[in-house]
Write a protein that holds these residues in place. Structure first.
Motif, PDB file in Angstrom:
ATOM      1  N   ILE A  28       0.755  -1.433   0.388  1.00  0.00           N
ATOM      2  CA  ILE A  28       0.115   0.245   0.403  1.00  0.00           C
ATOM      3  C   ILE A  28       0.974   1.381  -0.251  1.00  0.00           C
ATOM      4  CG2 ILE A  28      -1.499   1.134   1.318  1.00  0.00           C
ATOM      5  CD1 ILE A  28      -2.798  -1.425   2.654  1.00  0.00           C
ATOM      6  N   THR A  31       2.479   1.582  -3.387  1.00  0.00           N
ATOM      7  CA  THR A  31       1.230   2.103  -4.222  1.00  0.00           C
ATOM      8  C   THR A  31       0.997   3.992  -3.869  1.00  0.00           C
ATOM      9  OG1 THR A  31       0.133  -0.093  -4.139  1.00  0.00           O
ATOM     10  CG2 THR A  31      -1.400   2.091  -5.232  1.00  0.00           C
ATOM     11  N   THR A  34       4.301   5.309  -5.500  1.00  0.00           N
ATOM     12  CA  THR A  34       4.598   5.983  -6.491  1.00  0.00           C
ATOM     13  C   THR A  34       3.857   6.211  -7.759  1.00  0.00           C
ATOM     14  OG1 THR A  34       5.502   2.772  -6.872  1.00  0.00           O
ATOM     15  CG2 THR A  34       4.793   3.980  -8.917  1.00  0.00           C
ATOM     16  N   LEU A 226     -16.169   1.934  -8.749  1.00  0.00           N
ATOM     17  CA  LEU A 226     -14.421   2.292  -8.569  1.00  0.00           C
ATOM     18  C   LEU A 226     -13.895   0.864  -9.307  1.00  0.00           C
ATOM     19  CD1 LEU A 226     -13.123   4.639  -5.383  1.00  0.00           C
ATOM     20  CD2 LEU A 226     -13.451   4.563  -8.183  1.00  0.00           C
ATOM     21  N   THR A 227     -14.349  -0.181  -8.423  1.00  0.00           N
ATOM     22  CA  THR A 227     -13.762  -1.557  -8.577  1.00  0.00           C
ATOM     23  C   THR A 227     -13.905  -1.825 -10.498  1.00  0.00           C
ATOM     24  OG1 THR A 227     -16.098  -2.114  -8.041  1.00  0.00           O
ATOM     25  CG2 THR A 227     -14.854  -2.638  -6.615  1.00  0.00           C
ATOM     26  N   ILE A 230     -10.886   0.794 -11.653  1.00  0.00           N
ATOM     27  CA  ILE A 230      -9.725  -0.244 -11.386  1.00  0.00           C
ATOM     28  C   ILE A 230      -9.548  -1.145 -12.701  1.00  0.00           C
ATOM     29  CG2 ILE A 230      -8.104  -1.023  -9.976  1.00  0.00           C
ATOM     30  CD1 ILE A 230      -8.326   1.784  -9.488  1.00  0.00           C
ATOM     31  N   ALA A 231     -10.500  -1.600 -13.102  1.00  0.00           N
ATOM     32  CA  ALA A 231     -10.424  -3.101 -13.807  1.00  0.00           C
ATOM     33  C   ALA A 231     -10.249  -2.911 -14.945  1.00  0.00           C
ATOM     34  CB  ALA A 231     -11.157  -4.221 -13.643  1.00  0.00           C
ATOM     35  N   TYR A 233      -7.480  -0.951 -16.017  1.00  0.00           N
ATOM     36  CA  TYR A 233      -6.557  -1.021 -15.869  1.00  0.00           C
ATOM     37  C   TYR A 233      -5.619  -2.333 -16.047  1.00  0.00           C
ATOM     38  CZ  TYR A 233      -6.196   3.956 -14.800  1.00  0.00           C
ATOM     39  OH  TYR A 233      -6.237   5.504 -15.123  1.00  0.00           O
ATOM     40  N   PHE A 241       2.382   2.417 -14.724  1.00  0.00           N
ATOM     41  CA  PHE A 241       2.237   2.826 -13.301  1.00  0.00           C
ATOM     42  C   PHE A 241       1.925   3.401 -12.097  1.00  0.00           C
ATOM     43  CE2 PHE A 241       5.618  -1.650 -13.562  1.00  0.00           C
ATOM     44  CZ  PHE A 241       4.990  -2.363 -13.341  1.00  0.00           C
ATOM     45  N   LEU A 244      -1.584   3.744 -12.363  1.00  0.00           N
ATOM     46  CA  LEU A 244      -2.283   2.969 -12.041  1.00  0.00           C
ATOM     47  C   LEU A 244      -2.592   2.775 -10.423  1.00  0.00           C
ATOM     48  CD1 LEU A 244      -3.419  -0.347 -11.834  1.00  0.00           C
ATOM     49  CD2 LEU A 244      -1.605  -1.221 -11.767  1.00  0.00           C
ATOM     50  N   SER A 245      -0.628   3.744  -9.336  1.00  0.00           N
ATOM     51  CA  SER A 245      -0.771   3.335  -8.730  1.00  0.00           C
ATOM     52  C   SER A 245      -1.927   4.684  -7.981  1.00  0.00           C
ATOM     53  CB  SER A 245       0.137   4.306  -8.395  1.00  0.00           C
ATOM     54  OG  SER A 245       1.226   3.207  -8.617  1.00  0.00           O
ATOM     55  N   SER A 248      -5.618   3.158  -8.160  1.00  0.00           N
ATOM     56  CA  SER A 248      -5.489   2.522  -6.917  1.00  0.00           C
ATOM     57  C   SER A 248      -5.519   3.572  -5.977  1.00  0.00           C
ATOM     58  CB  SER A 248      -4.779   2.113  -7.028  1.00  0.00           C
ATOM     59  OG  SER A 248      -4.360   1.182  -8.163  1.00  0.00           O
ATOM     60  N   ALA A 251      -8.974   5.374  -5.532  1.00  0.00           N
ATOM     61  CA  ALA A 251      -9.534   3.764  -4.777  1.00  0.00           C
ATOM     62  C   ALA A 251      -9.298   3.592  -3.383  1.00  0.00           C
ATOM     63  CB  ALA A 251      -9.854   2.909  -6.053  1.00  0.00           C
ATOM     64  N   ILE A 252      -8.837   2.865  -2.947  1.00  0.00           N
ATOM     65  CA  ILE A 252      -8.392   3.095  -1.544  1.00  0.00           C
ATOM     66  C   ILE A 252      -8.542   4.231  -0.441  1.00  0.00           C
ATOM     67  CG2 ILE A 252      -7.726   0.449  -2.182  1.00  0.00           C
ATOM     68  CD1 ILE A 252      -5.216   1.667  -1.355  1.00  0.00           C
TER      69      ILE A 252
ATOM     70  N   MET B 119      -9.630  -3.073  -2.175  1.00  0.00           N
ATOM     71  CA  MET B 119     -10.595  -3.359  -2.574  1.00  0.00           C
ATOM     72  C   MET B 119      -9.951  -4.743  -3.992  1.00  0.00           C
ATOM     73  SD  MET B 119     -11.766  -0.504  -5.366  1.00  0.00           S
ATOM     74  CE  MET B 119     -12.320   0.229  -4.117  1.00  0.00           C
ATOM     75  N   THR B 121      -9.925  -5.607  -6.880  1.00  0.00           N
ATOM     76  CA  THR B 121      -9.246  -5.150  -8.240  1.00  0.00           C
ATOM     77  C   THR B 121      -8.090  -4.518  -8.178  1.00  0.00           C
ATOM     78  OG1 THR B 121     -11.128  -3.366  -7.857  1.00  0.00           O
ATOM     79  CG2 THR B 121     -11.277  -4.922  -9.459  1.00  0.00           C
ATOM     80  N   MET B 130       3.274  -3.785 -10.184  1.00  0.00           N
ATOM     81  CA  MET B 130       3.922  -3.610  -9.546  1.00  0.00           C
ATOM     82  C   MET B 130       4.956  -3.866  -8.816  1.00  0.00           C
ATOM     83  SD  MET B 130       1.758  -0.632  -8.634  1.00  0.00           S
ATOM     84  CE  MET B 130       2.882   0.597  -8.054  1.00  0.00           C
ATOM     85  N   VAL B 236      -8.568 -10.597 -13.100  1.00  0.00           N
ATOM     86  CA  VAL B 236      -7.896  -8.971 -13.663  1.00  0.00           C
ATOM     87  C   VAL B 236      -6.258  -9.466 -13.469  1.00  0.00           C
ATOM     88  CG1 VAL B 236      -9.285  -7.434 -12.900  1.00  0.00           C
ATOM     89  CG2 VAL B 236      -7.381  -7.234 -11.423  1.00  0.00           C
TER      90      VAL B 236
END
Lengths: 276, 292
Positions: A28, A31, A34, A226-227, A230-231, A233, A241, A244-245, A248, A251-252, B119, B121, B130, B236
């Motif tokens: 985490i 992420t 990054t 959001l699920t 993210i999918a 990606y 990367f 995506l980070s 993510s 989202a979290i 989550m 995903t 990563m 995924v």
């Protein structure tokens, strides 16, 4: 009586616990870190920990690429809507089971729990079919209904275990004083039930937010939360990367903060009161 | 002191929840059962309007008979078993560790719990790219640093990778429940054992572990129910390739990819039966807890 602990032992435990904690948290942390790098820095070998130019550009790029805000809004509406609807249905049910129990109460509770164990994939096609039939496919309303139903057993159970702890004597005292059902609920029960209801809302909001079977299978561009965002990606294009980070992290982050507040309720909620 | 009046009021208050869940359970279940006895290939012109052909138990036989079935059962068992083993063993270790007095207990607890709120995903994609990317992932950097050849995790060690990702997500859950259980252990009992000269291993084996047995059972049962239906983590990452096609994923592919509704529904019925076998044990424990 607490046991006396030597400082030496405490130092060793501290080191071990922090090492394990940081190791578990590392993905985490990585992420989040990054998400502030450029794409080139994100894949640098050796990995960059602090010595890079912090940038917010990924966050803007993510928003441009796929309108993050709309997915976020869908997540909020779906998780919030399904939780509130679930609470509205579950509070009366849990109330009556906790305070006016009958011989069948236990069976009903266990039966409700058993519906939670139905594997979703077993009813995927029927639900999709019903969604097509009622024009619910890719709508937020449809997902609100489904997520409400899959979490309803947990909501009822959590509320039931909380309500069970409210002393019945107090209700009887209120009845003696001539309180009717309405006064009982409004003035006696509600104030005592609020903390339990709040924890239930919190945990179920988190569960609905992270649900990733129905949200992936029943939505497309319109109602995707959001699920699903993210999918998207999972089929990358070029360097991604850092983006995506950033996606993510966004989202979290909100749910991580809520989750940290709900850790105590987590145990009770997810073990159906079997471990407290 | 329930009166007749309050009884019927109670029944009325329970009705919406009961009716909703009854509908949620019975309607799709009946449909799945119905389809499982039918030939239903929408892409080949079968439709509900024209009526479906009754094929008896053919779908059930074909689902089990297909070459994908046993590998999927094996993948399911390996993944569920692997995750259970890792989460329970490390969960006990972590629970004991976090139960000791040390500085920063609150913060470490938060760090350990965090993955549970990520989550599925996100955690799957973060790990896939990563960490497990064979060129740019952290693990590849690490391998190269030690002069080793980076591993293509999700193709060469796909099942292990899925187990790792899912274990990371569920370890916090196991730890939290076991920690809660350990904290209810009477510390005087441990002290007495310590004074009587019982070494740590014996104290663990004869006092802590028996005390935890109930919590461990609950962790195993609840996780099994959730793990049997993991979906996003496979969806995924590998998409069911490289031996990671679980029973759940196989059914998903039959229904969504090959659009064979009859066959997929028969698989769904198997999955429901399997989940119910686990559920019965869980319900017994939860039910016996209600009586106390």
């Amino acid at each position: 009586m607490a046991r006396a602990v030597t400082t030496r032992r405490k130092v060793i435990t501290t080191a071990a616990a922090w090492a394990v904690g940081l190791l578990i948290f590392f993905p985490i942390y990585w992420t989040i870190l990054t998400s502030f790098k450029t794409e080139a820095q994100a894949i640098n070998d050796p990995p960059l920990f602090f010595n890079f130019d912090w940038t917010l550009e990924n966050y803007t790029l993510v928003q441009q690429r796929s309108d993050y805000m709309r997915f976020l809004w869908n997540s909020v509406i779906i998780a919030g809507g399904s939780t509130l609807l679930g609470i509205i249905v579950a509070v009366p049910a849990a109330w009556s089971m906790a305070f006016v129990p009958s011989k069948r109460t236990k069976d009903i509770l266990l039966w409700m729990l058993s519906t939670k164990m139905l594997p979703a994939v077993g009813v995927l096609y029927p639900i999709s079919l019903l969604f097509v039939q009622f024009n619910l496919l890719d709508t937020r309303f449809g997902l609100i209904i489904v997520l409400m139903l899959i979490n309803l057993p947990i909501i009822v159970w959590m509320l039931y275990t909380y309500f069970k702890e409210i002393p019945v004597d107090i209700l009887e005292a209120a009845r003696m004083d001539g309180a009717g059902l309405k006064e009982e609920i409004l003035y006696v029960l509600t104030p005592m039930a609020v903390p339990g209801i709040a924890s239930t809302i919190l945990l179920n909001f988190i569960l609905a937010w992270n649900e990733a079977f129905w949200t992936l299978n029943l939505t497309a561009a319109n109602a995707g939360p959001l699920t699903a965002f993210i999918a998207s990606y999972s089929s990358p294009e070029g360097l991604f990367f850092a983006k995506l980070s950033a996606a993510s992290t966004m989202a979290i982050a909100p749910i991580l903060i809520l989750g940290w507040f709900s850790q105590k309720q987590l145990v009770r909620g997810l073990t159906f009161g079997a471990v407290k | 002191m329930a009166t007749k009046h309050s009884r019927s009021a109670a029944r009325l208050m329970m009705a919406p929840a009961v009716i909703l869940l009854l509908g949620w359970m019975l309607v799709p279940l009946t449909m799945t059962l119905y389809f499982s006895f039918k030939r239903y290939l929408p892409l080949r012109g079968d439709s509900l309007e024209n009526g479906l052909q009754w094929v008896g138990l053919e779908n059930y036989a074909r689902f089990i008979g297909s070459s994908a079935f046993w590998p999927s059962v094996q993948a399911t068992l390996v993944i569920v078993g692997g995750v259970l083993l890792i989460t329970v063993v490390f969960g006990i270790f972590l629970a004991i560790l976090l139960d000791q007095p040390f500085w920063g207990q609150g913060i470490v607890r938060l760090l350990v719990i965090a993955p549970f709120f990520v989550m599925p995903t996100v955690s799957a994609l973060v790990w896939k790219n990563m960490f497990m990317d064979p060129v740019n992932g952290i693990l590849a950097h690490l391998w190269r640093f030690f002069g080793a050849e980076p591993v293509s995790w999700l193709s060469d060690a796909s099942v292990q990778s899925i187990i790792l990702i899912v274990s990371w997500q569920w370890l916090p859950f196991a730890t939290l429940i076991l920690l809660t259980a350990i904290q209810s252990l009477d510390s005087e009992q441990l002290e007495a054992a310590e004074m009587d000269g019982a070494p740590p291993v014996k104290r663990f084996w004869f006092i802590i572990l028996p005390h935890l047995s109930r919590a461990i059972t609950i962790v195993v049962l609840i996780q099994t129910i959730f793990l049997l239906s993991i979906f996003a983590e496979i969806f995924v990452t590998t998409g069911g390739a490289f031996g990671t096609r679980t029973l759940t994923y196989l059914i998903f592919q039959r229904v969504v990819d090959s659009q064979n509704i009859g066959l997929g529904s028969a698989g769904g019925v198997y999955a429901i039966i399997l989940a119910n076998i686990v559920a019965i044990f869980l319900m017994r424990i939860v039910g016996s807890n209600l009586d106390r």
